[in-house]
Design a protein around this motif. Structure first.
Motif, mmCIF file in Angstrom:
data_model
loop_
_atom_site.group_PDB
_atom_site.id
_atom_site.type_symbol
_atom_site.label_atom_id
_atom_site.label_comp_id
_atom_site.label_asym_id
_atom_site.label_seq_id
_atom_site.Cartn_x
_atom_site.Cartn_y
_atom_site.Cartn_z
ATOM 1 N N GLN A 26 5.672 11.022 -1.149
ATOM 2 C CA GLN A 26 5.709 12.180 -1.159
ATOM 3 C C GLN A 26 5.940 12.635 -2.454
ATOM 4 O O GLN A 26 6.934 12.236 -3.180
ATOM 5 C CB GLN A 26 6.948 12.637 -0.349
ATOM 6 N N ASP A 27 5.417 13.719 -3.090
ATOM 7 C CA ASP A 27 5.505 14.338 -4.478
ATOM 8 C C ASP A 27 6.397 15.194 -4.264
ATOM 9 O O ASP A 27 6.222 16.245 -3.648
ATOM 10 C CB ASP A 27 3.924 14.794 -4.658
ATOM 11 N N LEU A 28 7.472 14.910 -5.174
ATOM 12 C CA LEU A 28 8.721 16.143 -5.425
ATOM 13 C C LEU A 28 8.577 16.755 -6.653
ATOM 14 O O LEU A 28 9.702 17.055 -6.981
ATOM 15 C CB LEU A 28 9.817 15.358 -4.982
ATOM 16 N N THR B 114 8.225 10.965 -7.437
ATOM 17 C CA THR B 114 7.952 10.586 -6.182
ATOM 18 C C THR B 114 8.762 10.038 -5.276
ATOM 19 O O THR B 114 9.574 8.934 -5.668
ATOM 20 C CB THR B 114 6.674 9.445 -6.525
ATOM 21 N N ALA B 115 8.864 10.265 -3.834
ATOM 22 C CA ALA B 115 9.787 9.935 -2.898
ATOM 23 C C ALA B 115 9.002 8.782 -2.137
ATOM 24 O O ALA B 115 7.685 9.160 -1.724
ATOM 25 C CB ALA B 115 10.208 11.030 -1.991
ATOM 26 N N SER C 11 -2.736 10.421 -9.521
ATOM 27 C CA SER C 11 -3.481 10.206 -8.362
ATOM 28 C C SER C 11 -2.171 9.891 -7.439
ATOM 29 O O SER C 11 -1.147 9.057 -8.007
ATOM 30 C CB SER C 11 -4.578 9.428 -8.179
ATOM 31 N N PRO C 12 -2.073 10.294 -6.250
ATOM 32 C CA PRO C 12 -1.008 9.687 -5.257
ATOM 33 C C PRO C 12 -1.630 8.362 -4.893
ATOM 34 O O PRO C 12 -2.500 7.667 -4.802
ATOM 35 C CB PRO C 12 -1.289 10.536 -3.759
ATOM 36 N N GLY C 13 -0.398 7.576 -4.929
ATOM 37 C CA GLY C 13 -0.831 5.974 -4.735
ATOM 38 C C GLY C 13 -0.791 5.193 -5.847
ATOM 39 O O GLY C 13 -0.953 4.150 -5.636
ATOM 40 N N ALA C 14 -0.534 5.848 -6.862
ATOM 41 C CA ALA C 14 -0.437 4.842 -8.365
ATOM 42 C C ALA C 14 0.398 5.515 -9.152
ATOM 43 O O ALA C 14 0.304 6.766 -9.358
ATOM 44 C CB ALA C 14 -2.006 5.196 -8.821
ATOM 45 N N ASP D 190 0.953 -1.111 -0.008
ATOM 46 C CA ASP D 190 0.046 -0.058 -0.004
ATOM 47 C C ASP D 190 0.845 1.199 -0.071
ATOM 48 O O ASP D 190 1.734 1.562 1.004
ATOM 49 C CB ASP D 190 -0.750 0.128 1.357
ATOM 50 N N ILE D 191 1.084 2.016 -1.057
ATOM 51 C CA ILE D 191 1.807 3.092 -0.894
ATOM 52 C C ILE D 191 0.977 4.489 -1.232
ATOM 53 O O ILE D 191 1.509 5.504 -1.504
ATOM 54 C CB ILE D 191 2.672 3.234 -2.509
ATOM 55 N N SER D 192 -0.276 4.499 -0.878
ATOM 56 C CA SER D 192 -1.293 5.389 -0.884
ATOM 57 C C SER D 192 -1.090 6.094 0.586
ATOM 58 O O SER D 192 -1.353 7.382 0.649
ATOM 59 C CB SER D 192 -2.609 5.252 -1.066
#
Length: 339
Positions: free
Chosen positions: A15-17, A314-315, A284-287, A7-9
């Motif tokens: 973290q969005d870089l 993405t970190a 989307s974050p997590g995908a 689960d990376i959501s």
């Protein structure tokens, strides 16, 4: 063992870089990545520029380089080796993207941090290049300099640091189809890893004999595009929406971001099309959308760069992800230099 997708959501793990890249840029990012002594290195989506940033996403420095595209980056002390395939997707006034290609193919550059060119490697003097164009996609600085011609003749070349050709893999000894990325595997006395993207596999070769000693990820990877070794793990960017992690025995132990078939079927993937114009897709974050390359710091900060208009960085906390119940992989202690 194949692990369930992690689960990376979670906001604590994702973290969005992307602000490092100026995602509003119309440039179609096609980036490489590397880690170097506390900093991550990648390239600008629009201009041929190497960008350095820290794990928090703070830009530290950048330098322009004389290339069409910085597709692969390797660190070699105070030298950066860059793979430039010699072509770039550029946006026209009507919003369409077309390929701008150098007529004489690509190149590999060795530069200092000031952008000064120290060595330049051009098309090898081999008969196959009477028909094929040299379009290097990845470079590794190990015992010698290894170059993957992933977009040209489907070969991997070995050079001295002065640029002398020492040997070639793929001329009848190993069947390669789009050897998109290469990496040096120090876990086993030095294996050369080749992301053989067209064959959906990763090959491990003995660099002395060029014999294939292992096939990694057959039936598990789809479009392996970038990879790096972190401690006892191999981390692979799969262009079709996932990052895969293999252990020291080449077993798949984690899948970060399940493949999104809807995204792959989207018109214009890895981008989107609106009103007949290619644009940056909704993300989307997590995908993941299209992971192109990866780099990992010693403490397990994983940064993934993606292939699309504007790009995305993405970190992730790789150490924490591998320690989740869904992925009970063993994390080895960080080893001292020379171990």
């Amino acid at each position: 063992m194949t692990a369930s997708p992690a689960d990376i959501s979670s906001a604590t793990l994702w973290q969005d870089l992307t602000h490092v890249l100026a995602p509003a840029s119309p440039g179609w990012a096609h980036p490489g990545m590397a880690y170097d002594d506390g900093t991550f290195l990648t390239t600008d989506a629009l201009e041929p520029r190497v960008i350095a940033f820290d794990p928090t996403g703070t830009a530290l420095w950048s330098v322009a380089v004389p290339a069409r595209e910085v597709h692969g980056i390797a660190v070699d002390g105070d030298t950066l080796w860059l793979a430039d395939p010699g072509n770039k997707q550029c946006r026209g006034d009507d919003g369409t993207y077309t390929t701008h290609a150098a007529g004489d193919g690509g190149q590999v550059l060795a530069i200092g941090r000031d952008g000064h060119v120290r060595t330049r490697i051009r098309r090898p003097d081999l008969p196959i290049y009477g028909e094929k164009v040299f379009r290097p996609t990845s470079v590794v600085a190990a015992d010698d300099i290894w170059v993957a011609d992933g977009y040209g003749a489907d070969l991997v070349h070995r050079y001295s640091r002065s640029g002398t050709l020492l040997g070639t893999i793929g001329l009848g000894d190993v069947d390669l189809d789009n050897p998109h990325s290469i990496a040096w595997d120090e876990r086993r006395a030095g294996r050369l890893l080749i992301a053989d993207r067209g064959h959906s596999r990763i090959l491990a070769l003995d660099p002395r004999s060029a014999d294939v000693v292992a096939v990694i990820g057959q039936g598990e990877v789809d479009r392996p595009s970038g990879m790096t070794v972190w401690r006892d793990h191999l981390v692979v960017a799969d262009l079709h929406g996932r990052v895969l992690v293999f252990d020291a025995q080449d077993r798949l132990v984690a899948i970060l971001g399940g493949s999104d078939s809807a995204a792959l079927d989207r018109e214009g993937w890895p981008n989107a099309v609106r009103g007949g114009v290619t644009v940056r897709p909704d993300l989307s974050p997590g995908a993941f959308n299209a992971p192109h390359d990866v780099a990992v710091s010693p403490d397990g900060t994983l940064v993934v760069c993606e292939w699309m208009v504007g790009g995305r960085l993405t970190a992730l906390d790789l150490r924490a992800l591998l320690a989740t119940p869904a992925n009970p992989a063993t994390i080895t202690p960080e080893r001292e230099p020379g171990q």
